[in-house]
Write a protein that holds these residues in place. Structure first.
Motif, PDB file in Angstrom:
ATOM      1  N   VAL A 115      19.144  11.222   9.854  1.00 10.91           N
ATOM      2  CA  VAL A 115      20.626  11.084   9.729  1.00 10.91           C
ATOM      3  C   VAL A 115      20.708   9.620  10.232  1.00 10.91           C
ATOM      4  CG1 VAL A 115      22.717  11.475  10.241  1.00 10.91           C
ATOM      5  CG2 VAL A 115      21.331  13.432   9.826  1.00 10.91           C
ATOM      6  N   VAL A 116      21.201   8.663   9.522  1.00  7.54           N
ATOM      7  CA  VAL A 116      21.757   7.463   9.868  1.00  7.54           C
ATOM      8  C   VAL A 116      23.196   7.413  10.385  1.00  7.54           C
ATOM      9  CG1 VAL A 116      21.928   4.866   9.268  1.00  7.54           C
ATOM     10  CG2 VAL A 116      19.969   6.127   8.611  1.00  7.54           C
ATOM     11  N   LEU A 117      23.651   7.396  11.256  1.00  7.85           N
ATOM     12  CA  LEU A 117      24.840   7.655  11.884  1.00  7.85           C
ATOM     13  C   LEU A 117      25.416   6.481  12.584  1.00  7.85           C
ATOM     14  CD1 LEU A 117      27.273   9.794  12.362  1.00  7.85           C
ATOM     15  CD2 LEU A 117      26.253  10.135  14.526  1.00  7.85           C
ATOM     16  N   TYR A 118      26.443   5.921  11.514  1.00 11.29           N
ATOM     17  CA  TYR A 118      26.878   4.604  12.132  1.00 11.29           C
ATOM     18  C   TYR A 118      28.365   4.636  12.553  1.00 11.29           C
ATOM     19  CZ  TYR A 118      29.102   2.507   7.644  1.00 11.29           C
ATOM     20  OH  TYR A 118      29.921   2.322   6.517  1.00 11.29           O
ATOM     21  N   PHE A 119      28.908   4.060  13.638  1.00 21.17           N
ATOM     22  CA  PHE A 119      30.174   4.000  14.095  1.00 21.17           C
ATOM     23  C   PHE A 119      30.952   2.650  14.154  1.00 21.17           C
ATOM     24  CE2 PHE A 119      28.283   7.517  16.540  1.00 21.17           C
ATOM     25  CZ  PHE A 119      29.124   8.666  16.243  1.00 21.17           C
ATOM     26  N   TYR A 120      31.837   2.376  13.399  1.00 16.59           N
ATOM     27  CA  TYR A 120      32.505   1.435  13.177  1.00 16.59           C
ATOM     28  C   TYR A 120      34.203   1.339  13.275  1.00 16.59           C
ATOM     29  CZ  TYR A 120      34.355   3.496   8.797  1.00 16.59           C
ATOM     30  OH  TYR A 120      34.974   4.240   7.729  1.00 16.59           O
ATOM     31  N   PRO A 121      34.578  -0.057  13.633  1.00 20.85           N
ATOM     32  CA  PRO A 121      35.965   0.184  14.270  1.00 20.85           C
ATOM     33  C   PRO A 121      37.081   0.434  13.066  1.00 20.85           C
ATOM     34  CG  PRO A 121      34.802  -1.998  14.943  1.00 20.85           C
ATOM     35  CD  PRO A 121      33.719  -1.155  13.804  1.00 20.85           C
TER      36      PRO A 121
END
Length: 154
Positions: free
Chosen positions: A31-37
């Motif tokens: 899983v590529v989990l990315y958090f963004y604003p």
């Protein structure tokens, strides 16, 4: 922020269609989990479009891409439709996953200090353990860097 070797915190959040999605749904896959604003801001749009452009390559190596922000389900739906985003965007207005992953931090912008989401990406292995942490990523290169990492190029 969480570290490599840590069990990834479980979450269940609504996607752009209001369906509940859990990290556990992807057991056995990377899983590529990315958090963004924020949806529809320049950097976040470039980052999302880069992941969309590489989406088939991620699928070919059995990796799932998930983006998380505080935006609403409706905002995610518009963002995904506008830019043709084929992967999960999860809504976390209560910051449950955002805080569990340690990406809600103090930020400085033009000398003003505020709290916000620090653009960060985690690679979670097939057993739910964090294998790579990338804090303060650049929106234009993040997808390519993750892809290179997953292919063993870095």
């Amino acid at each position: 922020m969480l570290e490599v070797g840590t069990k990834a915190p479980e979450f269940t959040l609504p996607d752009k269609d209001g369906n509940m999605v859990s990290l556990a749904d992807f057991a056995g896959q990377k899983v590529v989990l990315y958090f963004y604003p924020r949806d529809n801001t320049p950097g976040c749009t470039r980052q999302a479009c880069a992941f969309a452009g590489a989406y088939e390559e991620f699928k070919n190596i059995n990796a799932v891409v998930i983006g998380i922000s505080k935006d609403s389900v409706a905002s995610h739906q518009k963002f995904a439709e506008k830019h043709g985003l084929p992967f999960n965007l999860l809504s976390d207005p209560e910051r449950a996953a955002i805080e569990a992953y340690g990406v809600w931090q103090e930020k400085k912008n033009y000398g003003k200090v505020s709290m916000g989401v620090v653009r960060s990406t985690f690679v979670i292995d097939e057993n739910g353990v964090i294998e790579k942490v990338m804090p303060k990523v650049k929106p234009d290169t993040n997808a390519a860097e993750i892809l290179a990492y997953l292919r063993g190029e870095k």
